[in-house]
Design a protein around this motif. Sequence first.
Motif, PDB file in Angstrom:
ATOM      1  N   GLY A 396      14.281  13.337  -9.565  1.00  0.00           N
ATOM      2  CA  GLY A 396      14.090  14.702 -10.025  1.00  0.00           C
ATOM      3  C   GLY A 396      13.688  15.683  -8.941  1.00  0.00           C
ATOM      4  O   GLY A 396      13.530  16.873  -9.202  1.00  0.00           O
ATOM      5  N   LYS A 397      13.549  15.192  -7.711  1.00  0.00           N
ATOM      6  CA  LYS A 397      13.150  16.071  -6.610  1.00  0.00           C
ATOM      7  C   LYS A 397      14.373  16.585  -5.850  1.00  0.00           C
ATOM      8  O   LYS A 397      15.380  15.883  -5.740  1.00  0.00           O
ATOM      9  CB  LYS A 397      12.235  15.319  -5.644  1.00  0.00           C
ATOM     10  N   PRO A 398      14.289  17.813  -5.332  1.00  0.00           N
ATOM     11  CA  PRO A 398      15.408  18.361  -4.551  1.00  0.00           C
ATOM     12  C   PRO A 398      15.725  17.460  -3.357  1.00  0.00           C
ATOM     13  O   PRO A 398      14.829  16.897  -2.727  1.00  0.00           O
ATOM     14  CB  PRO A 398      14.880  19.726  -4.086  1.00  0.00           C
ATOM     15  N   ILE A 399      16.993  17.322  -3.072  1.00  0.00           N
ATOM     16  CA  ILE A 399      17.433  16.454  -1.970  1.00  0.00           C
ATOM     17  C   ILE A 399      17.355  17.202  -0.639  1.00  0.00           C
ATOM     18  O   ILE A 399      17.920  18.290  -0.489  1.00  0.00           O
ATOM     19  CB  ILE A 399      18.877  15.975  -2.187  1.00  0.00           C
ATOM     20  N   THR A 400      16.658  16.607   0.299  1.00  0.00           N
ATOM     21  CA  THR A 400      16.635  17.091   1.679  1.00  0.00           C
ATOM     22  C   THR A 400      16.875  15.884   2.575  1.00  0.00           C
ATOM     23  O   THR A 400      16.079  14.940   2.574  1.00  0.00           O
ATOM     24  CB  THR A 400      15.298  17.754   2.055  1.00  0.00           C
ATOM     25  N   TYR A 401      17.966  15.902   3.306  1.00  0.00           N
ATOM     26  CA  TYR A 401      18.290  14.772   4.171  1.00  0.00           C
ATOM     27  C   TYR A 401      17.673  14.949   5.556  1.00  0.00           C
ATOM     28  O   TYR A 401      17.749  16.025   6.153  1.00  0.00           O
ATOM     29  CB  TYR A 401      19.810  14.626   4.325  1.00  0.00           C
ATOM     30  N   ARG A 402      17.078  13.873   6.043  1.00  0.00           N
ATOM     31  CA  ARG A 402      16.552  13.854   7.413  1.00  0.00           C
ATOM     32  C   ARG A 402      17.662  13.354   8.328  1.00  0.00           C
ATOM     33  O   ARG A 402      18.211  12.275   8.119  1.00  0.00           O
ATOM     34  CB  ARG A 402      15.360  12.905   7.518  1.00  0.00           C
ATOM     35  N   ILE A 403      17.962  14.127   9.345  1.00  0.00           N
ATOM     36  CA  ILE A 403      19.011  13.738  10.286  1.00  0.00           C
ATOM     37  C   ILE A 403      18.393  13.492  11.656  1.00  0.00           C
ATOM     38  O   ILE A 403      17.823  14.403  12.264  1.00  0.00           O
ATOM     39  CB  ILE A 403      20.103  14.816  10.397  1.00  0.00           C
ATOM     40  N   LEU A 404      18.498  12.247  12.133  1.00  0.00           N
ATOM     41  CA  LEU A 404      18.017  11.912  13.470  1.00  0.00           C
ATOM     42  C   LEU A 404      18.921  12.564  14.507  1.00  0.00           C
ATOM     43  O   LEU A 404      20.148  12.479  14.419  1.00  0.00           O
ATOM     44  CB  LEU A 404      18.041  10.401  13.683  1.00  0.00           C
ATOM     45  N   CYS A 405      18.317  13.214  15.482  1.00  0.00           N
ATOM     46  CA  CYS A 405      19.117  13.781  16.561  1.00  0.00           C
ATOM     47  C   CYS A 405      18.405  13.553  17.892  1.00  0.00           C
ATOM     48  O   CYS A 405      17.194  13.349  17.935  1.00  0.00           O
ATOM     49  CB  CYS A 405      19.416  15.260  16.335  1.00  0.00           C
ATOM     50  N   HIS A 406      19.190  13.560  18.958  1.00  0.00           N
ATOM     51  CA  HIS A 406      18.664  13.335  20.300  1.00  0.00           C
ATOM     52  C   HIS A 406      18.149  14.664  20.850  1.00  0.00           C
ATOM     53  O   HIS A 406      18.906  15.635  20.960  1.00  0.00           O
ATOM     54  CB  HIS A 406      19.744  12.766  21.210  1.00  0.00           C
ATOM     55  N   ALA A 407      16.891  14.702  21.234  1.00  0.00           N
ATOM     56  CA  ALA A 407      16.262  15.943  21.677  1.00  0.00           C
ATOM     57  C   ALA A 407      16.945  16.541  22.902  1.00  0.00           C
ATOM     58  O   ALA A 407      16.903  17.758  23.115  1.00  0.00           O
ATOM     59  CB  ALA A 407      14.780  15.698  21.972  1.00  0.00           C
ATOM     60  N   THR A 408      17.581  15.695  23.711  1.00  0.00           N
ATOM     61  CA  THR A 408      18.206  16.177  24.945  1.00  0.00           C
ATOM     62  C   THR A 408      19.693  16.475  24.799  1.00  0.00           C
ATOM     63  O   THR A 408      20.357  16.810  25.782  1.00  0.00           O
ATOM     64  CB  THR A 408      18.023  15.143  26.074  1.00  0.00           C
TER      65      THR A 408
END
Length: 613
Positions: A396-408
């Motif tokens: 029932g919670k809004p979907i927010t996807y975490r996307i791993l990304c390379h800081a550099t």
Amino acid sequence: MDTHDQFGLRGTVLRIFAVAGAAALTLTVGQLTPLGPSPQRAEAKDDKQVLTVAVSQSVDSLSPFLASRLVSTSIHRLMYEYLTNYDPKDNHAIPGLATKWEPSADKLTWTYTIRDNSKWSDGKQATAEDAAWTFNTMMTDEGAATANGSFVANFKKVTAPSPTKLVIELKKPQATMAALDVPIVPKHVWEKVDDFSKFNNDKKFPIVGNGPFVLTAYKADSYVRLKPNKSFWRGAPKFDELVFKYYKDGDAAVAALQKGEVSFVSGLTPAQAAALKSQQDVTVNDAPGRRFYALATNPGAQAKNGKKFGDGHESLKNPKVRRALFAAVDRGTVIDKVFQGHAVEGEGYIPPRFSPYFWKPAESRRISYDPAEAARLLDEAGYKKNGDGKRVGKNGKPITYRILCHATDPPDKAVGKYLQEWWGKLGIGVSLDCRDNVSDPWLAGEYDLAFDGWSVNPDPDFVLSIHTCAALPATPKDIGATDNFICDKKYDELYDQQLAEYDATKRAEIVKRMESRLYDTGYMNVMAYPNAVEAYRSDQIASITKMPEAAGNIYGQDGYWSWWSATPAADGESSGGSNQTGVIIGIVAGVVILAGLGAFFAMRRRATAEDRE
């Protein structure tokens, strides 16, 4: 992948390849440090000719049994011979430590003739016993199988009847016997190691090897130094020293190139490449690359023992959701706006550079940019919008996807912003989790999606193997060779078929079916095949070999051709547009920091890219 990028899985370790040589996308010509009247060529006091390569990736390990990053595996190709090598002209298998290889009639026994003119840098002869010991150790020690274990998983027995004869017996046919991308190490040195899972080969120098270079010094996140192996059977390299110098910031690496402090930089952004093209004595190489750039989903982290772990979003287990997300990615915009034309739009898993294995979907099956279709698929999967226009999960919670990304990696951040826009219109939130070290959360399964990239080898077996069930970690506490926890029985069946198929045409067709499977299930969204965009000081180089020679990359090759072949330019001489237009020859002084050799020891192989290859 060397072996592979990005970028080389061979074993039981994850590899994530970051886009090499990251730098700010917003870099302008004005921001680049202009060359002074006389470039500062960092010459050593004793007038040694030093070839300096700026890198942006950390070395995960100097042990070839553990390393998976492109920078590490590229260095190992310089230190150790493999049984075979790849011709720089067209990538076909050529002699390495082995001068020839022959299968039995049933192709279950392979006999390699080991050359008698290869010596270890400590003066001892390199023999078939060294190769047999290397493979047997990987077959019997889990730690030694970390990086390249997939190559020996089908080996039944390995023996050395004589110093120049190596015999490998297989459980079943294996089509990769001329493409075993495994560094052969000296038995008399490595048999003293107690724990291969912890030994990083970084305490005692020089390191004994039989490749074109000998590693003489290393400092984590700083530099790697190598000197020519004078007894190398193919002939010693022409530079007095080869240094990999680490730059976390891409702009700083470009500025160092302009000053003449380094001779070569890779992974240029479009703005950097455009600015450098106008610089005197700097040549930009922009050629088709061996990498793919993708967005990978976490379909649910799992181990071979059936235990689930991690905290990936439950919705991503649904193939309709994965397909919906990819239908809401505009690949054309990624090519035009992010890579600014220095890439080819991605679809299949293998880059077009490797034409026998390149696949693209029929137009009727192509996942085109279609936000309306994406919304329909999400509704059909049961993830509908609430009153606030937000898609909600089963909780029932809004979907927010975490996307791993390379800081550099500038492309990660740039594409991430587009995803926030595109997916936001679908009612899905996007949170970019950019880190210097993406391996820890990735291996723990603590992500939803991740920017992914691998450097593909001429033989694609390795990058195919990282998506098999066999690549999963044995338990949640172990390290696996998996890329993103895919375990699909149909894919595995196809993998086994291609591995056992010796007919090149038939094998290529099976590989394409595997690519189709990855595409249709939505586990991997290959967005682009980036070009190799590099630059070098043409006043420091007379010639250097690209791979392929006609129009290929210099950094991260499937072999040692670039650094081994590099010829210094005479003072004030420019290589201009030499055929093998060169790359990197830096005359360095003092301390160099290696680009990417950060201490990432005890790891899994994640690239990217590379790396490895």
